[in-house]
Design a protein around this motif. Structure first.
Motif, PDB file in Angstrom:
ATOM      1  N   THR A 110     -41.399   1.474   2.565  1.00 38.94           N
ATOM      2  CA  THR A 110     -40.367   2.249   3.096  1.00 38.94           C
ATOM      3  C   THR A 110     -40.305   1.834   4.767  1.00 38.94           C
ATOM      4  O   THR A 110     -41.170   1.828   5.246  1.00 38.94           O
ATOM      5  N   GLY A 111     -38.990   1.734   5.288  1.00 42.14           N
ATOM      6  CA  GLY A 111     -38.821   1.496   6.313  1.00 42.14           C
ATOM      7  C   GLY A 111     -38.453  -0.083   6.667  1.00 42.14           C
ATOM      8  O   GLY A 111     -38.372  -0.836   7.694  1.00 42.14           O
ATOM      9  N   ALA A 112     -39.100  -0.616   5.778  1.00 41.85           N
ATOM     10  CA  ALA A 112     -38.779  -2.453   6.008  1.00 41.85           C
ATOM     11  C   ALA A 112     -37.487  -2.674   5.527  1.00 41.85           C
ATOM     12  O   ALA A 112     -36.798  -2.329   4.697  1.00 41.85           O
ATOM     13  N   PRO A 113     -37.365  -4.126   6.316  1.00 42.49           N
ATOM     14  CA  PRO A 113     -35.841  -4.533   6.115  1.00 42.49           C
ATOM     15  C   PRO A 113     -35.589  -4.903   4.789  1.00 42.49           C
ATOM     16  O   PRO A 113     -36.424  -5.701   4.242  1.00 42.49           O
ATOM     17  N   LEU A 114     -34.329  -4.773   4.309  1.00 37.31           N
ATOM     18  CA  LEU A 114     -33.906  -5.206   2.854  1.00 37.31           C
ATOM     19  C   LEU A 114     -33.746  -6.914   3.237  1.00 37.31           C
ATOM     20  O   LEU A 114     -32.966  -7.141   3.961  1.00 37.31           O
ATOM     21  N   PRO A 115     -34.521  -7.154   2.156  1.00 44.24           N
ATOM     22  CA  PRO A 115     -34.631  -8.723   2.448  1.00 44.24           C
ATOM     23  C   PRO A 115     -33.204  -9.540   1.915  1.00 44.24           C
ATOM     24  O   PRO A 115     -32.502  -8.820   1.214  1.00 44.24           O
ATOM     25  N   PRO A 116     -32.864 -10.979   2.502  1.00 43.25           N
ATOM     26  CA  PRO A 116     -31.722 -11.357   2.290  1.00 43.25           C
ATOM     27  C   PRO A 116     -31.690 -11.664   0.475  1.00 43.25           C
ATOM     28  O   PRO A 116     -32.488 -11.827  -0.063  1.00 43.25           O
ATOM     29  N   GLY A 117     -30.400 -11.395   0.338  1.00 45.68           N
ATOM     30  CA  GLY A 117     -30.061 -11.444  -1.265  1.00 45.68           C
ATOM     31  C   GLY A 117     -30.276 -10.394  -2.088  1.00 45.68           C
ATOM     32  O   GLY A 117     -29.635 -10.387  -3.186  1.00 45.68           O
ATOM     33  N   ALA A 118     -31.245  -9.502  -1.573  1.00 43.78           N
ATOM     34  CA  ALA A 118     -31.392  -8.109  -2.297  1.00 43.78           C
ATOM     35  C   ALA A 118     -30.233  -7.021  -1.892  1.00 43.78           C
ATOM     36  O   ALA A 118     -29.586  -7.233  -0.952  1.00 43.78           O
ATOM     37  N   GLU A 119     -29.977  -6.245  -3.109  1.00 40.11           N
ATOM     38  CA  GLU A 119     -28.696  -5.450  -3.003  1.00 40.11           C
ATOM     39  C   GLU A 119     -28.829  -3.856  -2.949  1.00 40.11           C
ATOM     40  O   GLU A 119     -28.209  -3.251  -2.697  1.00 40.11           O
ATOM     41  N   ALA A 120     -30.294  -3.925  -3.352  1.00 46.28           N
ATOM     42  CA  ALA A 120     -30.553  -2.356  -3.848  1.00 46.28           C
ATOM     43  C   ALA A 120     -32.342  -2.216  -3.784  1.00 46.28           C
ATOM     44  O   ALA A 120     -32.989  -3.377  -3.795  1.00 46.28           O
ATOM     45  N   VAL A 121     -32.571  -0.940  -3.580  1.00 45.26           N
ATOM     46  CA  VAL A 121     -34.122  -0.716  -3.798  1.00 45.26           C
ATOM     47  C   VAL A 121     -34.403  -0.081  -5.135  1.00 45.26           C
ATOM     48  O   VAL A 121     -33.713   1.156  -5.505  1.00 45.26           O
ATOM     49  N   VAL A 122     -35.358  -0.737  -5.899  1.00 41.78           N
ATOM     50  CA  VAL A 122     -35.775   0.302  -7.130  1.00 41.78           C
ATOM     51  C   VAL A 122     -37.288   0.878  -6.707  1.00 41.78           C
ATOM     52  O   VAL A 122     -38.110   0.468  -6.512  1.00 41.78           O
ATOM     53  N   PRO A 123     -36.924   2.443  -6.926  1.00 40.37           N
ATOM     54  CA  PRO A 123     -38.467   2.820  -6.552  1.00 40.37           C
ATOM     55  C   PRO A 123     -39.473   2.608  -7.391  1.00 40.37           C
ATOM     56  O   PRO A 123     -39.371   2.193  -8.757  1.00 40.37           O
ATOM     57  N   VAL A 124     -40.623   2.429  -6.890  1.00 40.17           N
ATOM     58  CA  VAL A 124     -41.835   1.939  -7.607  1.00 40.17           C
ATOM     59  C   VAL A 124     -42.117   2.880  -8.947  1.00 40.17           C
ATOM     60  O   VAL A 124     -42.560   2.286  -9.865  1.00 40.17           O
ATOM     61  N   GLU A 125     -41.620   4.040  -8.855  1.00 41.95           N
ATOM     62  CA  GLU A 125     -41.926   5.097  -9.921  1.00 41.95           C
ATOM     63  C   GLU A 125     -41.032   4.505 -11.188  1.00 41.95           C
ATOM     64  O   GLU A 125     -41.249   5.141 -12.461  1.00 41.95           O
ATOM     65  N   TRP A 126     -39.942   3.657 -10.751  1.00 49.32           N
ATOM     66  CA  TRP A 126     -39.280   3.294 -12.076  1.00 49.32           C
ATOM     67  C   TRP A 126     -39.690   1.774 -12.491  1.00 49.32           C
ATOM     68  O   TRP A 126     -39.169   1.250 -13.240  1.00 49.32           O
ATOM     69  N   THR A 127     -40.832   1.498 -12.278  1.00 52.16           N
ATOM     70  CA  THR A 127     -41.305   0.187 -12.553  1.00 52.16           C
ATOM     71  C   THR A 127     -42.844   0.388 -13.050  1.00 52.16           C
ATOM     72  O   THR A 127     -43.276   1.406 -13.435  1.00 52.16           O
ATOM     73  N   ASP A 128     -43.390  -0.808 -13.339  1.00 52.49           N
ATOM     74  CA  ASP A 128     -44.847  -0.761 -13.840  1.00 52.49           C
ATOM     75  C   ASP A 128     -45.680  -1.145 -12.882  1.00 52.49           C
ATOM     76  O   ASP A 128     -46.943  -1.115 -12.804  1.00 52.49           O
ATOM     77  N   GLY A 129     -45.133  -1.264 -11.538  1.00 46.30           N
ATOM     78  CA  GLY A 129     -45.760  -1.580 -10.259  1.00 46.30           C
ATOM     79  C   GLY A 129     -46.255  -2.831 -10.483  1.00 46.30           C
ATOM     80  O   GLY A 129     -47.605  -2.887  -9.699  1.00 46.30           O
ATOM     81  N   GLY A 130     -45.867  -3.643 -11.033  1.00 49.96           N
ATOM     82  CA  GLY A 130     -46.671  -4.863 -11.229  1.00 49.96           C
ATOM     83  C   GLY A 130     -47.459  -5.163 -12.151  1.00 49.96           C
ATOM     84  O   GLY A 130     -48.100  -6.299 -12.229  1.00 49.96           O
ATOM     85  N   LEU A 131     -47.902  -4.090 -13.019  1.00 47.40           N
ATOM     86  CA  LEU A 131     -49.126  -4.063 -13.939  1.00 47.40           C
ATOM     87  C   LEU A 131     -48.819  -4.494 -15.113  1.00 47.40           C
ATOM     88  O   LEU A 131     -50.039  -4.824 -16.032  1.00 47.40           O
ATOM     89  N   GLY A 132     -47.516  -4.397 -15.518  1.00 48.49           N
ATOM     90  CA  GLY A 132     -47.144  -4.715 -17.036  1.00 48.49           C
ATOM     91  C   GLY A 132     -47.633  -3.813 -17.875  1.00 48.49           C
ATOM     92  O   GLY A 132     -48.146  -3.938 -19.194  1.00 48.49           O
ATOM     93  N   GLU A 133     -47.841  -2.640 -17.553  1.00 43.26           N
ATOM     94  CA  GLU A 133     -48.499  -1.479 -18.284  1.00 43.26           C
ATOM     95  C   GLU A 133     -47.534  -0.010 -18.539  1.00 43.26           C
ATOM     96  O   GLU A 133     -47.883   0.833 -18.682  1.00 43.26           O
ATOM     97  N   GLY A 134     -46.142  -0.265 -18.276  1.00 47.33           N
ATOM     98  CA  GLY A 134     -45.165   0.701 -18.631  1.00 47.33           C
ATOM     99  C   GLY A 134     -44.929   1.339 -17.307  1.00 47.33           C
ATOM    100  O   GLY A 134     -45.387   0.948 -16.398  1.00 47.33           O
ATOM    101  N   PRO A 135     -44.006   2.432 -17.503  1.00 46.84           N
ATOM    102  CA  PRO A 135     -43.559   2.887 -16.151  1.00 46.84           C
ATOM    103  C   PRO A 135     -44.810   3.563 -15.264  1.00 46.84           C
ATOM    104  O   PRO A 135     -45.690   4.187 -15.918  1.00 46.84           O
ATOM    105  N   ALA A 136     -44.435   3.374 -14.017  1.00 45.63           N
ATOM    106  CA  ALA A 136     -45.610   3.680 -13.051  1.00 45.63           C
ATOM    107  C   ALA A 136     -45.343   5.161 -12.700  1.00 45.63           C
ATOM    108  O   ALA A 136     -44.386   5.932 -13.032  1.00 45.63           O
ATOM    109  N   SER A 137     -46.550   5.936 -12.249  1.00 49.02           N
ATOM    110  CA  SER A 137     -46.363   7.271 -12.011  1.00 49.02           C
ATOM    111  C   SER A 137     -46.545   7.496 -10.453  1.00 49.02           C
ATOM    112  O   SER A 137     -47.273   8.492 -10.035  1.00 49.02           O
TER     113      SER A 137
END
Length: 440
Positions: free
Chosen positions: A111-138
């Motif tokens: 939160t608050g970090a600059p949007l990096p070049p090339g990126a167009e949006a941010v996906v909340p961590v809750e919508w991902t597996d958090g990089g763990l490969g174990e299904g949607p994160a909580s």
């Protein structure tokens, strides 16, 4: 002497409330502006408009902890068919040179970090597996378990639109726009804005320094034992609190005995820290001469234009009043009556506007409205006097609180309004319309 001191005044002459107030406001001048650090400027009035030097936010940044992505790479993503993206690095708040996000890639972002070049949006961590490969994160689980700085893959389970969860550069305010207008009173939100746009100091009119002292040999400080014939000094506490409420820096002086030399010395000692002085007590018949004698010799007696004039006003309560300037700097002084209700009503009508004039404000007075009188009996008022009665106001109705006595402090504590009965009105019946000064 004050501006209206040349007005003819015989021993039985009465000043109107408006004449007395006009004299005060014609004498009091706004304090000279100074440059102050932000926190020192709290409660002060801005004397110059402030424009925004740099947009706020100054760059596109993330409103969430999550992953910066390209929209096309997560289009159609679902829990059944997640988008698998290569994590190319981390972007923390304050990052000066963030990684670039290319096709099929994502960057872990805070939160608050600059949007990096090339990126167009941010996906909340809750919508991902958090990089763990174990299904949607909580949410918190993903934040705590994701190995910071680790690269690899992240699975995204929802699509996002362009600019989702991105705070746009200038989305709050843009460079060159007006941040604050001259005349603004600086509270916490205004100081926050000034700090956010990089202002370390600001030019303001300082808060007036008001010295409050009460007179009377019968007065005892709260917490001490009362001897026969003594009462506690409440006026100096009430008026000091009222001065602070009006925006001043107020100093309370302990009660001074009815001795002209002691009073004169005390006032002279306090002048060094006063932009305005307020005394209470000793302006009615009896103690009048002591206060008059003391105030007539304060500071430089030869200073042209100085002096305090004692008057009788066509008002109830608060008939005896004093006003003028004292000392080499012509410090304004208002001498108020000693009865608690009289002194407080006098403060609201005369001292509060003077304080706000010193601050450089244009709105000097409490708001007023019309209200229906809710009472069991008619209000009586002496003809030729403007009466101010205590009341409680709600939903267009005002109810009198307590009687007309100027010593009734308990009733004053329950009031949030003053009921105004004009000079030419001797009676107001229940259900009649009255003017109300709102104190809340």
């Amino acid at each position: 002497m004050s501006s209206a001191a040349t007005r003819p005044a015989g021993p039985d002459d009465l000043w109107s409330v408006d004449e007395h107030l006009d004299d005060i406001l014609a004498t009091v001048r706004p304090l000279e502006p100074i440059e102050l650090q932000l926190l020192d400027a709290q409660g002060c009035v801005l004397v110059e408009s402030v424009t925004v030097p740099v947009s706020l936010p100054p760059f596109d940044n993330s409103s969430m902890d999550g992953y910066a992505v390209r929209v096309a790479d997560v289009a159609g993503a679902s829990e059944e068919f997640p988008a698998a993206l290569e994590v190319v690095g981390d972007v923390a708040a304050g990052a000066a040179d963030p990684v670039r996000v290319g096709p099929g890639q994502a960057a872990r972002i805070m939160t608050g970090a600059p949007l990096p070049p090339g990126a167009e949006a941010v996906v909340p961590v809750e919508w991902t597996d958090g990089g763990l490969g174990e299904g949607p994160a909580s949410g918190m689980r993903a934040r705590s378990l994701a190995p910071e700085g680790a690269e690899g893959q992240v699975h995204v389970y929802r699509p996002v639109e362009a600019r989702a969860h991105v705070r746009a550069e200038g989305g709050d305010v843009r460079a060159g726009e007006l941040a604050l207008e001259a005349g603004t009173v600086l509270g916490a939100p205004q100081i926050a804005l000034l700090a956010a746009i990089g202002r370390g100091t600001v030019r303001v009119r300082p808060r007036p320094r008001v010295v409050v002292l009460s007179t009377g040999s019968e007065l005892v400080q709260p917490g001490e034992e009362l001897a026969p014939g003594q009462i506690y000094d409440s006026n100096s506490f009430a008026l000091t609190a009222a001065a602070r409420d009006a925006g001043a820096i107020a100093y309370r002086v302990g009660a001074v005995a009815d001795d002209a030399e002691t009073l004169r010395t005390t006032i002279e000692d306090q002048l060094i820290r006063a932009d305005l002085m307020v005394t209470t007590g000793g302006v009615s018949v009896g103690a009048y001469d002591v206060v008059k004698e003391a105030l007539s010799s304060v500071g430089d007696e030869d200073e042209a234009g100085s002096g305090v004039e004692f008057r009788r006003l066509a008002m109830q309560p608060g008939k005896p009043q004093g006003f003028g300037t004292i000392g080499p700097d012509h410090t304004p002084l208002l001498a108020l009556p000693g009865n608690p209700v009289s002194s407080y009503v006098s403060f609201e009508l005369f001292v509060r506007p003077a304080i706000r004039a010193l601050m450089g404000l244009t709105t000097l007075h409490r708001p007023r409205t019309r209200a229906t009188l809710k009472a069991d009996a008619a209000l009586r008022s002496p003809r030729g006097r403007r009466q101010f009665l205590r009341g409680r106001y709600a939903d267009g109705e005002v109810t009198p609180v307590g009687g007309a006595g100027s010593h009734l402090i308990a009733a004053l504590a329950k009031a949030d309004a003053l009921i105004v009965v004009p000079e030419d009105t001797e009676s107001v019946e229940p259900g009649g319309e009255v003017e109300v000064v709102l104190l809340g």
